[in-house]
Design an enzyme around this catalytic site. Structure first.
Site, PDB file in Angstrom:
ATOM      1  N   ILE A  24       0.832  -1.206   0.000  1.00  0.00           N
ATOM      2  CA  ILE A  24       0.000   0.000   0.000  1.00  0.00           C
ATOM      3  C   ILE A  24       0.870   1.261   0.000  1.00  0.00           C
ATOM      4  O   ILE A  24       0.562   2.242  -0.682  1.00  0.00           O
ATOM      5  CB  ILE A  24      -0.956  -0.021   1.219  1.00  0.00           C
TER       6      ILE A  24
ATOM      7  N   SER B 182      -6.807  -0.095   9.616  1.00  0.00           N
ATOM      8  CA  SER B 182      -7.302  -1.366   9.092  1.00  0.00           C
ATOM      9  C   SER B 182      -8.751  -1.492   9.530  1.00  0.00           C
ATOM     10  O   SER B 182      -9.168  -0.829  10.491  1.00  0.00           O
ATOM     11  CB  SER B 182      -6.482  -2.508   9.698  1.00  0.00           C
TER      12      SER B 182
ATOM     13  N   TYR C   3      -2.105  -7.489  16.651  1.00  0.00           N
ATOM     14  CA  TYR C   3      -2.327  -6.574  15.525  1.00  0.00           C
ATOM     15  C   TYR C   3      -3.575  -5.725  15.753  1.00  0.00           C
ATOM     16  O   TYR C   3      -3.557  -4.501  15.624  1.00  0.00           O
ATOM     17  CB  TYR C   3      -2.457  -7.389  14.238  1.00  0.00           C
TER      18      TYR C   3
ATOM     19  N   LYS D 165      -3.819  -1.528  16.235  1.00  0.00           N
ATOM     20  CA  LYS D 165      -4.575  -0.624  15.356  1.00  0.00           C
ATOM     21  C   LYS D 165      -5.669   0.098  16.143  1.00  0.00           C
ATOM     22  O   LYS D 165      -5.952   1.265  15.893  1.00  0.00           O
ATOM     23  CB  LYS D 165      -5.170  -1.407  14.175  1.00  0.00           C
TER      24      LYS D 165
HETATM   25  N1  LIG Z   1      -2.544  -5.966   3.323  1.00  0.00           N
HETATM   26  C1  LIG Z   1      -3.663  -5.881   4.032  1.00  0.00           C
HETATM   27  O1  LIG Z   1      -4.531  -6.741   3.904  1.00  0.00           O
HETATM   28  C2  LIG Z   1      -3.917  -4.730   4.961  1.00  0.00           C
HETATM   29  C3  LIG Z   1      -5.237  -4.537   5.422  1.00  0.00           C
HETATM   30  C4  LIG Z   1      -5.479  -3.491   6.282  1.00  0.00           C
HETATM   31  C5  LIG Z   1      -4.450  -2.657   6.674  1.00  0.00           C
HETATM   32  N2  LIG Z   1      -3.178  -2.874   6.225  1.00  0.00           N
HETATM   33  C6  LIG Z   1      -2.131  -1.958   6.685  1.00  0.00           C
HETATM   34  O2  LIG Z   1      -1.523  -1.382   5.551  1.00  0.00           O
HETATM   35  C7  LIG Z   1      -0.207  -0.959   5.903  1.00  0.00           C
HETATM   36  C8  LIG Z   1       0.754  -1.395   4.802  1.00  0.00           C
HETATM   37  O3  LIG Z   1       0.795  -2.809   4.764  1.00  0.00           O
HETATM   38  P1  LIG Z   1       0.824  -3.636   3.403  1.00  0.00           P
HETATM   39  O4  LIG Z   1      -0.350  -4.518   3.400  1.00  0.00           O
HETATM   40  O5  LIG Z   1       1.073  -2.752   2.267  1.00  0.00           O
HETATM   41  O6  LIG Z   1       2.052  -4.623   3.672  1.00  0.00           O
HETATM   42  P2  LIG Z   1       3.585  -4.541   3.235  1.00  0.00           P
HETATM   43  O7  LIG Z   1       3.721  -4.678   1.781  1.00  0.00           O
HETATM   44  O8  LIG Z   1       4.283  -5.530   4.101  1.00  0.00           O
HETATM   45  O9  LIG Z   1       3.988  -3.066   3.650  1.00  0.00           O
HETATM   46  C9  LIG Z   1       4.381  -2.732   4.959  1.00  0.00           C
HETATM   47  C10 LIG Z   1       5.676  -1.982   4.851  1.00  0.00           C
HETATM   48  O10 LIG Z   1       6.063  -1.567   6.163  1.00  0.00           O
HETATM   49  C11 LIG Z   1       7.455  -1.755   6.246  1.00  0.00           C
HETATM   50  N3  LIG Z   1       7.911  -1.868   7.615  1.00  0.00           N
HETATM   51  C12 LIG Z   1       7.800  -2.909   8.468  1.00  0.00           C
HETATM   52  N4  LIG Z   1       8.408  -2.624   9.618  1.00  0.00           N
HETATM   53  C13 LIG Z   1       8.915  -1.384   9.481  1.00  0.00           C
HETATM   54  C14 LIG Z   1       9.664  -0.538  10.322  1.00  0.00           C
HETATM   55  N5  LIG Z   1      10.054  -0.922  11.552  1.00  0.00           N
HETATM   56  N6  LIG Z   1      10.036   0.679   9.857  1.00  0.00           N
HETATM   57  C15 LIG Z   1       9.670   1.075   8.622  1.00  0.00           C
HETATM   58  N7  LIG Z   1       8.976   0.324   7.779  1.00  0.00           N
HETATM   59  C16 LIG Z   1       8.598  -0.890   8.212  1.00  0.00           C
HETATM   60  C17 LIG Z   1       7.748  -3.011   5.472  1.00  0.00           C
HETATM   61  O11 LIG Z   1       9.114  -3.052   5.081  1.00  0.00           O
HETATM   62  P3  LIG Z   1       9.933  -4.449   5.074  1.00  0.00           P
HETATM   63  O12 LIG Z   1       9.039  -5.443   4.397  1.00  0.00           O
HETATM   64  O13 LIG Z   1      11.151  -4.115   4.320  1.00  0.00           O
HETATM   65  O14 LIG Z   1      10.160  -4.779   6.518  1.00  0.00           O
HETATM   66  C18 LIG Z   1       6.787  -2.866   4.292  1.00  0.00           C
HETATM   67  O15 LIG Z   1       7.392  -2.213   3.188  1.00  0.00           O
HETATM   68  C19 LIG Z   1       0.091  -1.571   7.269  1.00  0.00           C
HETATM   69  O16 LIG Z   1      -0.044  -0.589   8.262  1.00  0.00           O
HETATM   70  C20 LIG Z   1      -1.000  -2.626   7.420  1.00  0.00           C
HETATM   71  O17 LIG Z   1      -1.309  -2.864   8.753  1.00  0.00           O
HETATM   72  C21 LIG Z   1      -2.900  -3.887   5.375  1.00  0.00           C
END
Ligand SMILES: NC(=O)c1ccc[n+]([C@@H]2O[C@H](COP(=O)([O-])OP(=O)(O)OC[C@H]3O[C@@H](n4cnc5c(N)ncnc54)[C@H](OP(=O)(O)O)[C@@H]3O)[C@@H](O)[C@H]2O)c1
Length: 342
Positions: free
Chosen positions: A32, A158, A171, A175
């Site tokens: 995202i 989320s 988690y 949130k």
């Molecule tokens: N995917 C879903 O279904 C979903 C649904 C609702 C909400 N969300 C929320 O959307 C947001 C983005 O998640 P995403 O789904 O896009 O997953 P994602 O692709 O894993 O993105 C999360 C990013 O956060 C980074 N990250 C993790 N720990 C970190 C830290 N200590 N400092 C800085 N960056 C860090 C990760 O980097 P590395 O991988 O390099 O560690 C990754 O690039 C999150 O807050 C998640 O809770 C996701």
């Protein structure tokens, strides 16, 4: 203040001049955050895409390449959101380089599945460090710059920021905590010139977060009597029976909602990104955008509390009947286009 998340309809390229300064997006290396960095740059914003590690930016690079938009104004910077020192240095750099900080999109996050009895408390701390304490520390440091620019905060929360689902206590709690803190901040921040919003996506399929869930380890760690419960959960999920949850949507669709919030003149407090997600939250919320509440608590901060806000009645029967009423919530902010499913 808007009362409908419809104001988050996807923004195309900004028609007016772009706001001074840069937009900082955390966790932009993938998913995202990466999609939002590209969408915001395409909409005309100057983007600082902070990534956890400059060694893990493949997804961001490939989304930039797929945009086929020539050179996008995106600067890559490394930031571990759990490092307050690094966050302060990055914010100072952004203001020095771009003159202002227009917005912070707090997106970095991690997840984890676990069973309550087997989950070490330490793993709650780790999830809270990234999903709650890191963002709070960053946003605290960003506030003086955002006050100066009359900027905004957008936190990627989320559906699990309002509604908990099984086996994700850490988690969900992180949130909820983030939304709680920002709901408290929103009316105060508004009075010092800063808008605060949360965006609540549902399952988003093309992100890395799913690959970080160690399902085998989760199952292996579970002991009787939980093993059976977990197996039923996965069997139901495999059979498509978890119909309260939207099916997976694309990160680019979530990004369009976020960029819509970025460009909104009067952003709401809370946005969902799919109709099913909105309906799920309506089972718990009588005020899905959060705006009635923010107006109400915000009036405590005014010399003359707004009579309308104070008089606004809490519904006599606030719990939606089952099934959910035909039109329980304001319009879904997601474009008519490919319907995100969670
Ligand atoms: N995917 C879903 O279904 C979903 C649904 C609702 C909400 N969300 C929320 O959307 C947001 C983005 O998640 P995403 O789904 O896009 O997953 P994602 O692709 O894993 O993105 C999360 C990013 O956060 C980074 N990250 C993790 N720990 C970190 C830290 N200590 N400092 C800085 N960056 C860090 C990760 O980097 P590395 O991988 O390099 O560690 C990754 O690039 C999150 O807050 C998640 O809770 C996701």
């Amino acid at each position: 203040m808007t009362t409908s998340p419809a104001s988050a309809s996807p923004a195309s390229a900004r028609s007016g001049p772009r706001p001074p300064g840069a937009v900082l997006i955390t966790g932009s290396g993938s998913g995202i955050g990466a999609a939002t960095a590209v969408a915001a740059a395409l909409a005309g914003y100057r983007v600082v895409a902070s990534v956890h590690s400059l060694d893990r930016v493949d997804d961001l690079r490939s989304r930039i390449a797929s945009a086929e938009a020539g050179v996008l104004d995106i600067e890559f910077r490394e930031l571990d959101v759990t490092s307050q020192q690094a966050a302060a240095a990055l914010l100072a750099d952004i203001v020095a380089r771009y003159g202002a900080l227009h917005a912070v999109i707090s997106n970095a996050g991690i997840t984890r599945m676990g069973t309550f009895e087997n989950e070490p408390v330490e793993s709650y701390r780790r999830v809270f460090d990234v999903n709650f304490f890191g963002p709070i520390a960053l946003l605290k440091r960003a506030m003086p710059h955002l006050r100066a620019s009359h900027g905004r905060i957008i936190a990627v929360s989320s559906l699990n920021g309002v509604v908990s689902t099984p086996f994700q206590e850490a988690y969900n709690a992180s949130k909820f905590a983030l939304e709680g803190a920002l709901e408290s901040l929103a009316p105060v921040a508004r009075r010092v010139g800063v808008d605060v919003s949360v965006v609540a996506p549902g399952p988003t399929s093309d992100t890395h977060i799913w690959q970080t869930i160690d399902i085998a380890g989760f199952r292996a760690a579970a002991t009787s009597p939980y093993t059976e419960v977990i197996d039923r959960y996965f069997a139901n999920a495999a059979d498509g029976l978890l119909t309260d949850l939207p099916a997976g949507q694309l990160a680019a669709e979530v990004a369009q909602v976020i960029v819509g919030v970025l460009g909104s003149d009067e952003p709401a407090f809370r946005y969902t990104t799919s109709t099913v997600g909105t309906e799920l939250l309506a089972r718990k919320l009588v005020d899905p955008t959060g705006d009635t509440l923010v107006a109400r608590t915000g009036s405590w901060l005014d010399r003359q509390p707004t009579p309308a806000a104070l008089a606004d009645p809490v519904p006599a029967d606030p719990v939606p009947a089952d099934p959910v009423p035909a039109d329980p919530v304001p319009a879904d902010p997601v474009p008519a286009g490919p319907v995100p499913a969670e």
